[in-house]
Design a protein around this motif. Sequence first.
Motif, PDB file in Angstrom:
ATOM      1  N   THR A 210     -20.908   5.131  27.839  1.00 35.06           N
ATOM      2  CA  THR A 210     -20.074   6.098  27.129  1.00 35.06           C
ATOM      3  C   THR A 210     -19.625   5.554  25.779  1.00 35.06           C
ATOM      4  OG1 THR A 210     -19.267   6.961  29.246  1.00 35.06           O
ATOM      5  CG2 THR A 210     -18.018   7.536  27.271  1.00 35.06           C
ATOM      6  N   ILE A 211     -19.143   4.312  25.771  1.00 36.94           N
ATOM      7  CA  ILE A 211     -18.705   3.694  24.528  1.00 36.94           C
ATOM      8  C   ILE A 211     -19.873   3.527  23.557  1.00 36.94           C
ATOM      9  CG2 ILE A 211     -17.927   1.504  23.520  1.00 36.94           C
ATOM     10  CD1 ILE A 211     -15.663   3.201  24.422  1.00 36.94           C
ATOM     11  N   GLY A 212     -21.032   3.139  24.103  1.00 38.40           N
ATOM     12  CA  GLY A 212     -22.212   2.966  23.258  1.00 38.40           C
ATOM     13  C   GLY A 212     -22.636   4.271  22.605  1.00 38.40           C
ATOM     14  N   VAL A 213     -22.694   5.341  23.402  1.00 37.72           N
ATOM     15  CA  VAL A 213     -23.084   6.651  22.881  1.00 37.72           C
ATOM     16  C   VAL A 213     -22.058   7.151  21.870  1.00 37.72           C
ATOM     17  CG1 VAL A 213     -23.362   9.085  23.514  1.00 37.72           C
ATOM     18  CG2 VAL A 213     -24.443   7.305  24.898  1.00 37.72           C
ATOM     19  N   ALA A 214     -20.778   7.004  22.200  1.00 35.78           N
ATOM     20  CA  ALA A 214     -19.713   7.463  21.309  1.00 35.78           C
ATOM     21  C   ALA A 214     -19.723   6.678  19.995  1.00 35.78           C
ATOM     22  CB  ALA A 214     -18.353   7.325  21.996  1.00 35.78           C
TER      23      ALA A 214
END
Length: 368
Positions: A210-214
């Motif tokens: 999630t953090i990577g995509v965001a």
Amino acid sequence: MDMIWHLIITVLAGTAGGLLMKRLNVPGGLLLGSMLGGALLNIGFGAAYMPSGTKVPVQIVAGAFIGCSMEKSDVLRLPKIIRPAAIMLFFLLVLNLGAGFLIWLVSPLDLLTSLMSVVPGGISDTPIIAADMGADGPKVAVMQLIRQILGIGVFPYLIYLWDRRRQRKERNGSAAGGKDGGRADKPNDKANKEKRVKSKTKSPGAFAVTIGVAALSGIIGRMSGLPSGTFLFAILSVLVLKLVFDFAYIPKWAKKGAQVLSGCYLGSSVGLSDVMELRYLILPVVIIIAGYMLNCFFTGKLISRTCGFSEKEGMLITTPAGASDMALISADLGVENTDVIILQVVRAVVVMTVFPQIISLVVMIAQG
């Protein structure tokens, strides 16, 4: 090396202030306390420092958190709540623009700050977006705090008093003439039986993805040049990750950490002159209180009459509080309609993705 020490001291001061305010159960306590901690450090010792790039990771985490707030079960309900959602969002936009322009006309605040002060979004998200767009972030934070206090502590109590008075009038009317004395609350039984199904995905792997995509989407959004592009792209990408793959998760501690960093950043920019100018916020605060109060009762009644909700549910839908806060408040007031919570989630997502774009366009037209 001095900057590193100033950064550490600022974060420590902000964390201490945030934890204190949270301990005192102040609405938005983490943001407010950390902003006060940073501001006091800056005003008293001139030692507060936060790098300008702080805005980017804060917006990425905040955007990811909002993207995670929508559930698949919410999407299935959307066709059934599109009318109340449209009414709610339309009148919130009218209120935002109307009250924002009025504040601009009667106060020293610039147009962008005036409009962002009335945005019915998150207390921790809106000020940092406002600062990124060029508005006065600390003043927006103060105005957003007032709105949060209204939504959590004032409006629910007024709705409770109004509902109790209405029920008393109905009982008296029934006793006197055998009539119902007015339109009774008729909760949506079907909606009450349906539950908001929350995702069970809460793994470290999901958090990392999630953090990577965001982060990737947020950086692309920042490069796009769109107003609040970092925040907008982070929300949309995580929303897709959540609804399509059901593999998005942001723990609350990450959101709380972003609130502290946001508060430290805003507080570090506050000087003594900014504190002296707070006296000019009295009239804008009155405008915000009056505007949201009128919107709550009149738009709430309109939703009730046109969309099948009870009047109490309609007013809770238009109350400017967060979805998690509204879940607790609604239960305390005897309302168990899941659609009230879903509409609050829809408000948060749409307001934070669309309203800043509209405000940026309006400011460009007005000043162009």
